[in-house]
Motif scaffolding. Sequence first.
Motif, PDB file in Angstrom:
ATOM      1  N   UNK A 191      39.791 -29.989  -8.390  1.00 49.81           N
ATOM      2  CA  UNK A 191      40.693 -30.493  -7.175  1.00 49.81           C
ATOM      3  C   UNK A 191      39.770 -31.242  -6.273  1.00 49.81           C
ATOM      4  N   UNK A 192      40.057 -31.987  -5.680  1.00 46.60           N
ATOM      5  CA  UNK A 192      39.321 -32.634  -4.632  1.00 46.60           C
ATOM      6  C   UNK A 192      40.084 -32.381  -3.081  1.00 46.60           C
ATOM      7  N   UNK A 193      39.452 -32.105  -2.249  1.00 48.41           N
ATOM      8  CA  UNK A 193      40.007 -31.513  -0.992  1.00 48.41           C
ATOM      9  C   UNK A 193      39.262 -32.276   0.225  1.00 48.41           C
ATOM     10  N   UNK A 194      39.992 -32.299   1.382  1.00 45.57           N
ATOM     11  CA  UNK A 194      39.359 -32.892   2.513  1.00 45.57           C
ATOM     12  C   UNK A 194      39.161 -31.737   3.569  1.00 45.57           C
ATOM     13  N   UNK A 195      38.255 -32.075   4.410  1.00 45.58           N
ATOM     14  CA  UNK A 195      37.934 -31.033   5.518  1.00 45.58           C
ATOM     15  C   UNK A 195      38.511 -31.635   6.870  1.00 45.58           C
ATOM     16  N   UNK A 196      38.694 -30.567   7.847  1.00 47.56           N
ATOM     17  CA  UNK A 196      39.117 -30.905   8.988  1.00 47.56           C
ATOM     18  C   UNK A 196      37.935 -31.246  10.002  1.00 47.56           C
ATOM     19  N   UNK A 197      36.694 -30.443   9.688  1.00 49.18           N
ATOM     20  CA  UNK A 197      35.413 -30.845  10.208  1.00 49.18           C
ATOM     21  C   UNK A 197      34.514 -30.327   9.604  1.00 49.18           C
ATOM     22  N   UNK A 198      33.069 -30.968  10.024  1.00 48.56           N
ATOM     23  CA  UNK A 198      32.044 -30.676   9.105  1.00 48.56           C
ATOM     24  C   UNK A 198      30.870 -30.318   9.825  1.00 48.56           C
ATOM     25  N   UNK A 199      29.916 -29.320   9.199  1.00 48.42           N
ATOM     26  CA  UNK A 199      28.766 -29.357  10.001  1.00 48.42           C
ATOM     27  C   UNK A 199      27.747 -30.362  10.151  1.00 48.42           C
ATOM     28  N   UNK A 200      28.032 -31.451   9.267  1.00 53.76           N
ATOM     29  CA  UNK A 200      27.504 -32.895   9.738  1.00 53.76           C
ATOM     30  C   UNK A 200      28.584 -33.887   9.691  1.00 53.76           C
ATOM     31  N   UNK A 201      29.193 -34.003  10.940  1.00 56.69           N
ATOM     32  CA  UNK A 201      30.354 -34.992  10.897  1.00 56.69           C
ATOM     33  C   UNK A 201      30.033 -36.436  10.936  1.00 56.69           C
ATOM     34  N   UNK A 202      29.344 -36.814  10.237  1.00 49.31           N
ATOM     35  CA  UNK A 202      28.645 -38.464  10.340  1.00 49.31           C
ATOM     36  C   UNK A 202      29.594 -39.235   9.855  1.00 49.31           C
ATOM     37  N   UNK A 203      30.593 -38.860   8.873  1.00 52.51           N
ATOM     38  CA  UNK A 203      31.339 -39.789   8.157  1.00 52.51           C
ATOM     39  C   UNK A 203      32.488 -40.249   8.949  1.00 52.51           C
TER      40      UNK A 203
END
Length: 678
Positions: free
Chosen positions: A411-423
């Motif tokens: 399964x693929x999933x999305x994040x609400x925020x990331x430690x490296x939110x460069x994208x």
Amino acid sequence: MKFSPLSIVLGTLCCLPGGIVKTAAQPSNQLTPVPIHAVTIKDSFWSPKRTVWQKVTIPDCFTKFENDRGGAFNNFDRVRDGKSDGHAGPPWYDGLIYEMIRGSADFLAAKPDPVLEQRIDAYIARIAAAQDRDTNGYLNTWTQLQHPNQRWGLNGGNDGYQHEMYNVGALCEAAVRYYQATGKSSLLKVAVKLANYTCDQVGPSPKHELVPNHAIAEEAFGDLYLFFHEHPELKRSMPVAVDESRYLELAHYWVEARGHAREDQAGYGAYNQDHEPVLEQTTIEGHAVRAALLCAGVTALAGINGRDDYREAAVRLWENMSEKKIYVTGGIGSTAAGEAFGKDYFLPNDGYLETCGAVAAGFFDWNLNLLTGDVRYVDALERELYNGALTGVSLAGDSYTYVNPLEAPQGNSRWSWNGCPCCPPMFLKLMGAMPGYIYAQDKSGIYVNLFVGSKAQIQLVGLKVVLTQTTDYPWQGDVRITVGPAKPSEFDLHIRIPGWCQGPSSPEDLYQPDNRPLNGAMRLKVNGKVVENLEVVRGYALLHRRWKSGDVVQLTLDMPVQRVKANARIEAAKGRVALMRGPIVYCFEGSDNGGAVQNLIIPLGAEFTPKHERNLLGGVTILSATATGVFKTGAKQVVSLPFQVTATPYYANANRGTCPMQVWMPEHQDSSNPQNQE
Ligand code: FUB
Ligand code: ZN
């Protein structure tokens, strides 16, 4: 070999009487973009998405940056207040904020939004206040708060990790774009102070011989040069003296010093494209985002300095990327180790593929189209826009991806925020810039690059032309362009013939539709009359005539479902097929296919039927067929049964919770008879 600053003189600089070295940049881009503010998008595919990004994604990201680990904006306040500890987030956080401002500025240029503009003005005031703390205009909150005595990597610092040049590059981009969108120079003033100080400190010995560990500043400093070159009147209102040629010289240094030994450091190797002189590199290597941004910079600089070695290096590295190192979705950077390009043809289905990589590749493509006027780069850009990059933000606009593999059995999933939110900021930069990618122009006329419902006000030499495009692309291949010159006039209209549609196989040969139509796949009519003996120049259909207001060009692109095969050297796609229709790459998700996708096999003869579903995933065309499902019925028994399968656009995957997903599907010969197997 020690790097010699003399090499940057060749071709770009000339000696004036008195020994003064001056930049003699000869712009050599074939095409000029039609700027964002001259284009209004009204399109059933893009308009709703752009509204979500402007109304949801931009505020969502700014708010998350405000709150993340103590707050990215708080870093600026702490510097303003003279603190020397407590930095939130990684050293490139300043740069991400600037990237958010650049992306937002482009959205503002397309559609004014006073609330957003006010919010950004308040951020800029905090950034400027932080800069005022330093008499030289130095600003890099991580270094200032964590390691105040280690500027430029001095005193045991780590100039690469500090991201000083990355941050100033992102700042310059943002400042120029924010000025272009709003006419406000507040951020520009911050940018020139820091850019000037960077020029004072960094460059050939006796300055600090540093190159950016993370490319971005190469193109940004080239842009800053161009900006002041074209707006000399603005220099007067800047807080420091602006000699724009210094920005260009430093950009050249950053390209040309790579791959040479420099004082105080051993270089970063391939990770940072520092393993060989850039202009001699033959393969694109290392961190994929950095490599593609560096190449975008080399291309942009070639457009300014007119140098063959820059142009040739850019084309050579693009060809290596496009012929051997890119995924069918446009993703780049197959290995997690070093977030890097793998070896040629190493393109595993669980590859890394950072969203930023697809975005950076898109910038590289676009710069090459401007430089060369060749349509193949727009094909590549279009692949990113509809697939590799577009997948980076959820349909609701508030969750994101960092990696974008082509299969996710669990399964693929999305994040609400990331430690490296460069994208998310990189995504917004590309999509913000996108209205400016639809049209371009040269001395002879206009180029229609992307098929997007829109109206453009184009200023040719001595003639204003309004072009109105209506289309249901990418779901339908009919495009109608109404031409409106202010007075009847002769000029060229170049209409892109998409690579997926017609003509010779792509030079890349990495992915080939097995049913690429060779004849009749694209038709053009002018005022209802079929254009015979179409002249094709650099991949564009060329229409030259005396245009008058109300002339109508109709383009029809056949849009069969295409079964795409990969080059035999891509192990992971052996015996497999991927589906495309128009520019859209499809995937199979568990949600539409009984929960799992790894047990599905596509018979060679399976006919996929397209159907538009207005209420699914924001409105998508799905592809359905009878395939084969392989099911376990006992410990050793499996049964193969006909199974109705549905493919949905890759960009929309992981929008219905975590679910299995796959792009490359196994193929088999038998199209009908279910078989019991032991
Ligand atoms: O170095 C800053 C960011 O971290 C890059 O843009 C990303 O690719 C990640 O490596
Ligand atoms: Zn990223």
